[in-house]
Motif scaffolding. Structure first.
Motif, short mmCIF file in Angstrom:
data_model
loop_
_atom_site.label_atom_id
_atom_site.label_comp_id
_atom_site.label_asym_id
_atom_site.label_seq_id
_atom_site.Cartn_x
_atom_site.Cartn_y
_atom_site.Cartn_z
N TRP A 61 -0.23 -15.37 -0.61
CA TRP A 61 -0.94 -14.27 -1.24
C TRP A 61 -2.32 -14.04 -0.64
N LEU A 62 -2.80 -14.97 0.20
CA LEU A 62 -4.05 -14.72 0.92
C LEU A 62 -3.89 -13.52 1.84
N VAL A 63 -2.69 -13.35 2.33
CA VAL A 63 -2.37 -12.18 3.15
C VAL A 63 -1.73 -11.10 2.29
N GLY A 64 -0.85 -11.49 1.38
CA GLY A 64 -0.08 -10.54 0.59
C GLY A 64 -0.91 -9.69 -0.34
N ALA A 65 -1.88 -10.29 -1.04
CA ALA A 65 -2.69 -9.53 -2.00
C ALA A 65 -3.48 -8.42 -1.32
N PRO A 66 -4.20 -8.72 -0.22
CA PRO A 66 -4.90 -7.62 0.45
C PRO A 66 -3.95 -6.55 0.99
N ALA A 67 -2.78 -6.97 1.47
CA ALA A 67 -1.81 -6.00 1.99
C ALA A 67 -1.30 -5.09 0.88
N VAL A 68 -1.00 -5.67 -0.28
CA VAL A 68 -0.52 -4.87 -1.41
C VAL A 68 -1.60 -3.91 -1.88
N LEU A 69 -2.84 -4.40 -1.99
CA LEU A 69 -3.95 -3.54 -2.42
C LEU A 69 -4.21 -2.41 -1.42
N LEU A 70 -4.18 -2.74 -0.13
CA LEU A 70 -4.38 -1.72 0.90
C LEU A 70 -3.26 -0.68 0.86
N GLY A 71 -2.03 -1.14 0.68
CA GLY A 71 -0.90 -0.22 0.59
C GLY A 71 -0.99 0.69 -0.62
N ALA A 72 -1.40 0.12 -1.77
CA ALA A 72 -1.56 0.93 -2.98
C ALA A 72 -2.68 1.96 -2.80
N TRP A 73 -3.76 1.54 -2.19
CA TRP A 73 -4.88 2.46 -1.95
C TRP A 73 -4.44 3.60 -1.02
N ARG B 20 -3.91 7.99 -1.62
CA ARG B 20 -4.65 8.99 -0.85
C ARG B 20 -3.79 10.18 -0.44
N PHE B 21 -2.48 10.03 -0.49
CA PHE B 21 -1.58 11.11 -0.09
C PHE B 21 -1.43 12.11 -1.22
N ASP B 22 -1.26 13.37 -0.86
CA ASP B 22 -0.99 14.40 -1.86
C ASP B 22 0.41 14.20 -2.42
#
Length: 148
Positions: free
Chosen positions: A15-27, A31-33
């Motif tokens: 999750w050190l990698v997974g949590a930032p990846a999930v948050l970045l993906g959600a963000w 941003r898309f319409d």
């Protein structure tokens, strides 16, 4: 997050990698319409899928024959095709499908005119594109009626 959990199970260190990846993906997704939902016909989707599979196999076979038999003609070039599909998802699916099929590529679109690069312009490219256009129209509710 569920996909990451499914791949890594109980390994909390992942999750050190997974949590930032999930948050970045959600963000990024936020941003898309949001695009409006386009209702589809399941029978039309099945027919389109069968047509796509058939055209893919036929196109692959044709290109393989041309490679293995150099005497077969190749007449590459651009073909103008005027679509009757309504704008939006139906046209996007048509353009994507043309580019995915072996021997053709969507080279541009302006209004209802599509420029298609074909490996063999000597064949009846227009008739094949019309056939594909009808199958795409069958996928979307209202598209067939809009083409009339």
């Amino acid at each position: 997050a569920l996909g990451w959990l499914g791949l890594n199970g109980t390994d909390l260190g992942s999750w050190l990698v997974g949590a930032p990846a999930v948050l970045l993906g959600a963000w990024a997704a936020s941003r898309f319409d949001a695009r409006p939902f386009v209702p589809i016909r399941l029978v039309g989707l099945a027919t389109f899928a069968a047509t796509f599979l058939l055209l893919s196999v036929r196109g692959g076979w044709d290109v393989a024959r041309r490679v293995l038999t150099p005497s077969l003609p190749i007449d590459p070039g651009l073909v103008d095709f005027t679509t009757r599909l309504p704008e939006g998802a139906p046209r996007h699916l048509l353009l994507s499908t043309i580019s995915l099929l072996t021997g053709t590529l969507s080279a541009g679109i302006a209004g209802d005119r599509i420029e298609v690069h074909a490996l063999d312009t000597g064949g009846d490219v227009d008739a094949e594109l019309r056939h594909l256009e009808r199958r795409v129209a069958g996928v979307f509710v209202g598209a067939q009626e809009a083409m009339r």
